[in-house]
Design a protein around this motif. Structure first.
Motif, PDB file in Angstrom:
ATOM      1  N   ALA A   1      75.169  77.380  38.287  1.00  0.00           N
ATOM      2  CA  ALA A   1      74.738  78.013  37.043  1.00  0.00           C
ATOM      3  C   ALA A   1      73.608  77.201  36.426  1.00  0.00           C
ATOM      4  N   HIS A   2      73.040  77.744  35.342  1.00  0.00           N
ATOM      5  CA  HIS A   2      72.014  77.021  34.614  1.00  0.00           C
ATOM      6  C   HIS A   2      72.054  77.422  33.147  1.00  0.00           C
ATOM      7  N   VAL A   3      71.601  76.526  32.300  1.00  0.00           N
ATOM      8  CA  VAL A   3      71.594  76.746  30.857  1.00  0.00           C
ATOM      9  C   VAL A   3      70.400  77.617  30.493  1.00  0.00           C
ATOM     10  N   VAL A   4      70.656  78.703  29.772  1.00  0.00           N
ATOM     11  CA  VAL A   4      69.575  79.596  29.335  1.00  0.00           C
ATOM     12  C   VAL A   4      69.293  79.448  27.843  1.00  0.00           C
ATOM     13  N   GLU A   5      70.279  78.960  27.072  1.00  0.00           N
ATOM     14  CA  GLU A   5      70.077  78.685  25.650  1.00  0.00           C
ATOM     15  C   GLU A   5      70.806  77.393  25.294  1.00  0.00           C
ATOM     16  N   GLY A   6      70.169  76.599  24.448  1.00  0.00           N
ATOM     17  CA  GLY A   6      70.787  75.353  24.015  1.00  0.00           C
ATOM     18  C   GLY A   6      70.182  74.122  24.643  1.00  0.00           C
ATOM     19  N   LEU A   7      68.934  74.211  25.085  1.00  0.00           N
ATOM     20  CA  LEU A   7      68.288  73.026  25.648  1.00  0.00           C
ATOM     21  C   LEU A   7      68.087  71.946  24.589  1.00  0.00           C
ATOM     22  N   ASP A   8      67.933  72.358  23.332  1.00  0.00           N
ATOM     23  CA  ASP A   8      67.835  71.368  22.259  1.00  0.00           C
ATOM     24  C   ASP A   8      69.141  70.597  22.104  1.00  0.00           C
ATOM     25  N   THR A   9      70.274  71.259  22.369  1.00  0.00           N
ATOM     26  CA  THR A   9      71.568  70.562  22.356  1.00  0.00           C
ATOM     27  C   THR A   9      71.624  69.521  23.461  1.00  0.00           C
ATOM     28  N   LEU A  10      71.088  69.853  24.640  1.00  0.00           N
ATOM     29  CA  LEU A  10      71.036  68.885  25.735  1.00  0.00           C
ATOM     30  C   LEU A  10      70.137  67.701  25.379  1.00  0.00           C
ATOM     31  N   ASP A  11      69.056  67.964  24.638  1.00  0.00           N
ATOM     32  CA  ASP A  11      68.182  66.861  24.212  1.00  0.00           C
ATOM     33  C   ASP A  11      68.925  65.908  23.287  1.00  0.00           C
ATOM     34  N   MET A  12      69.707  66.438  22.357  1.00  0.00           N
ATOM     35  CA  MET A  12      70.506  65.576  21.478  1.00  0.00           C
ATOM     36  C   MET A  12      71.560  64.816  22.276  1.00  0.00           C
ATOM     37  N   MET A  13      72.159  65.480  23.249  1.00  0.00           N
ATOM     38  CA  MET A  13      73.164  64.828  24.077  1.00  0.00           C
ATOM     39  C   MET A  13      72.545  63.692  24.888  1.00  0.00           C
ATOM     40  N   ASN A  14      71.300  63.851  25.263  1.00  0.00           N
ATOM     41  CA  ASN A  14      70.611  62.839  26.062  1.00  0.00           C
ATOM     42  C   ASN A  14      70.317  61.572  25.273  1.00  0.00           C
ATOM     43  N   GLU A  15      70.363  61.656  23.937  1.00  0.00           N
ATOM     44  CA  GLU A  15      69.998  60.523  23.091  1.00  0.00           C
ATOM     45  C   GLU A  15      71.201  59.811  22.480  1.00  0.00           C
ATOM     46  N   VAL A  16      72.410  60.191  22.824  1.00  0.00           N
ATOM     47  CA  VAL A  16      73.590  59.578  22.205  1.00  0.00           C
ATOM     48  C   VAL A  16      73.789  58.159  22.731  1.00  0.00           C
ATOM     49  N   TYR A  17      74.480  57.334  21.940  1.00  0.00           N
ATOM     50  CA  TYR A  17      74.801  55.971  22.345  1.00  0.00           C
ATOM     51  C   TYR A  17      76.110  55.975  23.144  1.00  0.00           C
ATOM     52  N   VAL A  18      76.085  55.276  24.248  1.00  0.00           N
ATOM     53  CA  VAL A  18      77.252  55.244  25.136  1.00  0.00           C
ATOM     54  C   VAL A  18      77.629  53.791  25.420  1.00  0.00           C
ATOM     55  N   ASP A  19      78.867  53.609  25.916  1.00  0.00           N
ATOM     56  CA  ASP A  19      79.308  52.274  26.290  1.00  0.00           C
ATOM     57  C   ASP A  19      78.900  51.979  27.731  1.00  0.00           C
ATOM     58  N   GLN A  20      79.379  50.865  28.270  1.00  0.00           N
ATOM     59  CA  GLN A  20      78.979  50.466  29.609  1.00  0.00           C
ATOM     60  C   GLN A  20      79.501  51.401  30.694  1.00  0.00           C
ATOM     61  N   GLU A  21      80.494  52.220  30.363  1.00  0.00           N
ATOM     62  CA  GLU A  21      81.023  53.181  31.320  1.00  0.00           C
ATOM     63  C   GLU A  21      80.415  54.562  31.143  1.00  0.00           C
ATOM     64  N   GLY A  22      79.479  54.704  30.220  1.00  0.00           N
ATOM     65  CA  GLY A  22      78.817  55.983  30.013  1.00  0.00           C
ATOM     66  C   GLY A  22      79.526  56.908  29.051  1.00  0.00           C
ATOM     67  N   ARG A  23      80.607  56.459  28.398  1.00  0.00           N
ATOM     68  CA  ARG A  23      81.341  57.299  27.447  1.00  0.00           C
ATOM     69  C   ARG A  23      80.677  57.182  26.074  1.00  0.00           C
ATOM     70  N   PRO A  24      80.316  58.301  25.449  1.00  0.00           N
ATOM     71  CA  PRO A  24      79.705  58.241  24.109  1.00  0.00           C
ATOM     72  C   PRO A  24      80.636  57.558  23.109  1.00  0.00           C
ATOM     73  N   PHE A  25      80.053  56.713  22.262  1.00  0.00           N
ATOM     74  CA  PHE A  25      80.859  56.061  21.226  1.00  0.00           C
ATOM     75  C   PHE A  25      81.409  57.093  20.234  1.00  0.00           C
ATOM     76  N   LYS A  26      80.612  58.119  19.963  1.00  0.00           N
ATOM     77  CA  LYS A  26      81.084  59.218  19.127  1.00  0.00           C
ATOM     78  C   LYS A  26      81.329  60.411  20.030  1.00  0.00           C
ATOM     79  N   ASP A  27      82.544  60.927  19.990  1.00  0.00           N
ATOM     80  CA  ASP A  27      82.935  61.996  20.904  1.00  0.00           C
ATOM     81  C   ASP A  27      82.023  63.210  20.798  1.00  0.00           C
ATOM     82  N   ILE A  28      81.692  63.757  21.963  1.00  0.00           N
ATOM     83  CA  ILE A  28      81.028  65.056  22.061  1.00  0.00           C
ATOM     84  C   ILE A  28      82.035  65.982  22.727  1.00  0.00           C
ATOM     85  N   ARG A  29      82.481  67.005  22.026  1.00  0.00           N
ATOM     86  CA  ARG A  29      83.565  67.842  22.535  1.00  0.00           C
ATOM     87  C   ARG A  29      83.175  69.312  22.589  1.00  0.00           C
TER      88      ARG A  29
END
Length: 393
Positions: free
Chosen positions: A141-169
Motif C-alpha cells: 500500500a501507499h499513503v495518499v493523504e497525510g504526508l505532513d503527518t509523516l513529516d512530523m513523525m520524522n522529526e520526533v525525538y526517540v531513545d537509543q532503541e528508536g522508541r519516541p519519548f512521547k507516544d505516537i498512537r
C-alpha cells in the motif's frame, strides 16, 4: 480500497493494492475491522527511514495474522493448525521508491521452530528510494493523504532503541472500502468510544500529555511540601525516631517543630501549661549524641486544650525561634483557623490512624493512641494527674 488511520499526530489515508497483494490486504483490512490496531504505538521510528507499528505489546516481538487471531479465539485444535504468520507476498515490481510506502514487516523464521512471515506489524517509509527494504519486506500500500503527518513523525525525538519519548498512537482506524468477505468466526468487538489506557501500559509521555505544561505556583508549592513531608517522615522512620512513617498521634497531642536546639522539655511544658493539663512533654533527641532534633510532642489531657494551644502558639517566638505547630484532627482542616496549612502529623494529611500503638490500661479506655516514643515520664505524669502517683516535690 482505503483505510484511514487517526493518529495522535494527524490522519493518514492508506490506499491498498488489493490486486497484486490480495492476501496481505485482506489480513490488514480484517485486523483493522476487529480494532486490532486501536491504541497501537509507533514503537520504532527511524529518521528518514521508517515508522513501525502494529504490535499491541509495542515490543517488536508481538502480533499475529488475522487467521491466527481468529483461531486463538475459537478452539485450541484449530489454533494448533493455524500458524502465527502467513507467507509474505513480495513482488519485485513493488518497491519502496516513494515516501509513504506501506509494507508488512517480515519476521525471520526460528531455526527448528516456527517459520517466519507476516503477522500484524507494518511500517511506513519516511523517505524516498529506500532500496534496502526491497525484496525483504512486503510492500502492499501507499499513503495518499497525510504526508505532513509523516513529516512530523520524522522529526520526533526517540531513545537509543528508536522508541519516541512521547507516544505516537493510532487512536482509531476507519475502513473506507473493504472488498473481501469476512472469514468464518470473525467476531468484531466494539472498543470503548474513548479509550483511556494504552494496551502496553506505557510509562512514557502520553500521546495527549503536554510535557512542558506547568502547574500553578500554589499547586507546585503544595506538591513540594507534601514530598518534603513524606521524605522527612521516611527519614525519621529509618533513624528509628518513628516506628513507621505513617504513624500519627492522637488528637490531644501537639507536634511542635523548628525549635531552638537549646529549648528544653521544662521550657516547653512551662510555656504550654497555660492552655491546660500537660500529660507529657518531650523534646526528641538523637539517640547517640543527645542533641535536640528540634521537634517535640506535647500531650494535653483534653483535645480542646491542644486545639487552643495550636491556634495561640502557631509561629510564636520561643528562644528566638518561631516555632511551628501541628495538631491532628478536624481543627487543622477547619476554615476557622485563618487559612493556615492543613494539619496532620508532621504536615501529612494522608496518614491513617493505627491501633498498633494503642496504650494499655487507663489510656485505652479513652480510645487514644500512644505516643510514637516510649517514655517513662508519660506514665508518671498520667498517674499524678489521676491521683495515683506520688505528688511532685
Amino acid at each position: 480500497m482505503s483505510v484511514l488511520l487517526e493518529t495522535s499526530l494527524g490522519d493518514i489515508v492508506i490506499d491498498l493494492d488489493v490486486q497484486n497483494c490480495p492476501r496481505t490486504c485482506e489480513n490488514f483490512l480484517k485486523l483493522c475491522k476487529v480494532y486490532y490496531y486501536n491504541l497501537n504505538a509507533f514503537f520504532n521510528v527511524s529518521k528518514d527511514f521508517l515508522a513501525q507499528a502494529g504490535d499491541p505489546t509495542a515490543s517488536g516481538t508481538g502480533g499475529e495474522s488475522i487467521w491466527s487471531l481468529i483461531a486463538s479465539r475459537t478452539s485450541n485444535s484449530r489454533k494448533a493448525r493455524v500458524p502465527r504468520y502467513f507467507v509474505p507476498e513480495i513482488l519485485p515490481k513493488l518497491k519502496h521508491r516513494n515516501k509513504g510506502t506501506v509494507s508488512m514487516a517480515v519476521a525471520p523464521g526460528v531455526e527448528g521452530g516456527e517459520r517466519g512471515g507476516c503477522g500484524s506489524q507494518f511500517f511506513i517509509t519516511l523517505a524516498d528510494n529506500i532500496e534496502y527494504l526491497d525484496g525483504k519486506h512486503a510492500a502492499f500500500a501507499h499513503v495518499v493523504e497525510g504526508l505532513d503527518t509523516l513529516d512530523m513523525m520524522n522529526e520526533v525525538y526517540v531513545d537509543q532503541e528508536g522508541r519516541p519519548f512521547k507516544d505516537i498512537r493510532i487512536r482509531h482506524v476507519v475502513i473506507l472500502d473493504d472488498p473481501f468477505p469476512d472469514p468464518p468466526d470473525l467476531h468484531v468487538i466494539q472498543p470503548p468510544s474513548s479509550p483511556t489506557r494504552p494496551p502496553d501500559n506505557s510509562t512514557r509521555i502520553a500521546e495527549d500529555e503536554d510535557a512542558l505544561a506547568t502547574l500553578p505556583e500554589e499547586e507546585e508549592e503544595e506538591i513540594r511540601r507534601q514530598k518534603a513531608a513524606q521524605a522527612s517522615a521516611l527519614t525519621l522512620e529509618m533513624v528509628g525516631d518513628l516506628p513507621f512513617a505513617n504513624v500519627r498521634p492522637p488528637e490531644n497531642v501537639l507536634f511542635v517543630c523548628k525549635l531552638n536546639p537549646v529549648t528544653r522539655d521544662e521550657d516547653l511544658e512551662l510555656i504550654f501549661s497555660r492552655f491546660g493539663t500537660i500529660m507529657s512533654c518531650q523534646v526528641i533527641r538523637d539517640k547517640k549524641t543527645g542533641d535536640s532534633l528540634q521537634y517535640a510532642f506535647i500531650e494535653f489531657d483534653k483535645r480542646e486544650e491542644a486545639e487552643q494551644a495550636y491556634f495561640k502558639m502557631q509561629n510564636v517566638l520561643v528562644d528566638d525561634r518561631r516555632i511551628w505547630a501541628r495538631a491532628h484532627g478536624e481543627i487543622a482542616r477547619s476554615p476557622s483557623h485563618g487559612g493556615r496549612p492543613a494539619g496532620g502529623f508532621a504536615g501529612r494529611e494522608d496518614l491513617e490512624a493505627t491501633q498498633k500503638y494503642r496504650m494499655s490500661g487507663g489510656d485505652s479506655q479513652r480510645g487514644g493512641y500512644g505516643m510514637v516514643f516510649d517514655l517513662k515520664i508519660t506514665f508518671t505524669k498520667r498517674k499524678r494527674a489521676s491521683g495515683q502517683g506520688p505528688p511532685r516535690s
